[in-house]
Design a protein around this motif. Sequence first.
Motif, PDB file in Angstrom:
ATOM      1  N   GLU A 267       0.854  -1.192   0.000  1.00 49.16           N
ATOM      2  CA  GLU A 267       0.000   0.000   0.000  1.00 49.16           C
ATOM      3  C   GLU A 267       0.885   1.236   0.000  1.00 49.16           C
ATOM      4  O   GLU A 267       1.978   1.235   0.599  1.00 49.16           O
ATOM      5  N   ILE A 268       0.417   2.267  -0.662  1.00 44.83           N
ATOM      6  CA  ILE A 268       1.062   3.572  -0.581  1.00 44.83           C
ATOM      7  C   ILE A 268       0.093   4.489   0.143  1.00 44.83           C
ATOM      8  O   ILE A 268      -1.057   4.669  -0.287  1.00 44.83           O
ATOM      9  N   CYS A 280      -3.061   4.015  -2.796  1.00 40.65           N
ATOM     10  CA  CYS A 280      -2.725   2.978  -3.778  1.00 40.65           C
ATOM     11  C   CYS A 280      -2.565   1.654  -3.048  1.00 40.65           C
ATOM     12  O   CYS A 280      -1.933   1.607  -1.992  1.00 40.65           O
ATOM     13  N   GLY A 281      -3.164   0.627  -3.587  1.00 40.67           N
ATOM     14  CA  GLY A 281      -3.028  -0.691  -2.977  1.00 40.67           C
ATOM     15  C   GLY A 281      -2.956  -1.764  -4.044  1.00 40.67           C
ATOM     16  O   GLY A 281      -3.579  -1.655  -5.093  1.00 40.67           O
ATOM     17  N   GLY A 282      -2.167  -2.788  -3.769  1.00 35.63           N
ATOM     18  CA  GLY A 282      -2.059  -3.848  -4.764  1.00 35.63           C
ATOM     19  C   GLY A 282      -1.272  -5.030  -4.260  1.00 35.63           C
ATOM     20  O   GLY A 282      -0.976  -5.144  -3.071  1.00 35.63           O
ATOM     21  N   GLY A 283      -0.926  -5.896  -5.192  1.00 38.35           N
ATOM     22  CA  GLY A 283      -0.165  -7.078  -4.834  1.00 38.35           C
ATOM     23  C   GLY A 283      -0.160  -8.094  -5.957  1.00 38.35           C
ATOM     24  O   GLY A 283      -0.603  -7.824  -7.073  1.00 38.35           O
ATOM     25  N   ARG A 284       0.342  -9.266  -5.628  1.00 38.71           N
ATOM     26  CA  ARG A 284       0.470 -10.339  -6.618  1.00 38.71           C
ATOM     27  C   ARG A 284      -0.730 -11.283  -6.507  1.00 38.71           C
ATOM     28  O   ARG A 284      -1.221 -11.543  -5.406  1.00 38.71           O
ATOM     29  N   TYR A 285      -1.185 -11.771  -7.676  1.00 37.59           N
ATOM     30  CA  TYR A 285      -2.326 -12.709  -7.699  1.00 37.59           C
ATOM     31  C   TYR A 285      -2.074 -13.796  -8.750  1.00 37.59           C
ATOM     32  O   TYR A 285      -2.625 -13.802  -9.824  1.00 37.59           O
ATOM     33  N   ASP A 286      -1.266 -14.756  -8.391  1.00 38.55           N
ATOM     34  CA  ASP A 286      -0.803 -15.763  -9.347  1.00 38.55           C
ATOM     35  C   ASP A 286      -1.849 -16.815  -9.701  1.00 38.55           C
ATOM     36  O   ASP A 286      -1.714 -17.510 -10.708  1.00 38.55           O
TER      37      ASP A 286
END
Length: 421
Positions: A267-268, A280-286
Amino acid sequence: MIQPLRGTKDILPNEILIWQYFYKTVHEILSIANYNEIRTPIIENTELFLRSIGNDTDIINKEMYTFKDQGERNITLRPEGTASIVRALIHNKLYSTSNISRLWYFGPMFRYERPQQGRQRQFHQLGIECIGIQNPAADVEVIRLAIKILDSLNFNQYKLEINSIGNIKERKIYTEKLISYLNKYKEELDEDSRNRLKTNPLRILDSKNNTTQKILVDAPKLKSCLESESLEHFYKICEHLKYLEIPYKINEKLVRGLDYYNYTAFEIKSNKLSNQNTICGGGRYDKLIEQLGGPCIPSVGWAIGIERLLLIIEDSIIIKEKKIYAYIALQGNFAREKIWKIIKVLEINKINYELDLSENSLKKQLKRANLMKVNICFILRENEIKNNQIIIKWLETGKQNEIELEKLEKYILEVKNLIIT
């Protein structure tokens, strides 16, 4: 008077300038990095979000705008962008032409929640998805682009928080440990956390309740359940961020609110806002693409809340308002037969103009032209029309002259630099 729905907002012409500036800035940065814009429908089959976001999330349980259409289909106004992008990727088989897809989107999302600072029920997100790369450098790439966008908008009062949330197997082991620990303090937990203990225990980690946070101080750490692959992925991200001199903080309680994330979550946050400070938020989703019926393709991405970001940067961004350089004043019915030639010449030369169709007196039209601070005024009256002429008046000096209509294009070419100054 019919009021707008609660949680919706009109974006007025004077406000849209900063939206256009934002879009132009983002478009330039992401195009250079070979990210391609994609636009998906704002309505989707409800099943898409039930299968991707997670049944026990707040979005699914409380916030989705869902209805039946005339065909008795369950339809949902999209609450977030990633699921729609994945659905589009699978439906259009984008992976068949390229192993890697770098995509970005910009558009409205919908969640039924209490309107708050920088967040409406219809809100807008900018998001990017880097699809097809397992390498942790992809995680760094998307984080770096988020930082670059913020820096380009003259916003630097933020902090990056990152965490590794491992894979499904590791999170399951950790969840069991966390439940076992929190059950001892069940009566002391806030109501939301007690409910989440049964449905989504990991979400308790980011509870805003002070008592719950004190209980969590001695709780088991997710890191203790991570195996070498998860840890190595995370350490490489940290190494890249250090090399890029991007400051970050490891937040072991950061889990994000969507079930499809694995490995990386980040997150930012803004230092300018209080509670609602994540921009801002995100991440990995394999596993999400495979989960929705596509092949197994690793992916990572993020989303930025536009309203919340613009709320922060509106004072630091100076947007130059559109300037009108020319004014066309008319008097008499015959003039209207000639104005289109003038307009065509102005459009060819890309000179912003205002056409007065008010039927006011010439004096009032010139007064409005002066108020608008245009540089030049083209005046058409019946007398000039009869002589196939036009009056050109320079408002700053008051100088005016008549020229033949046939010579207008040549005249504008000669004085164009004076008109648009």
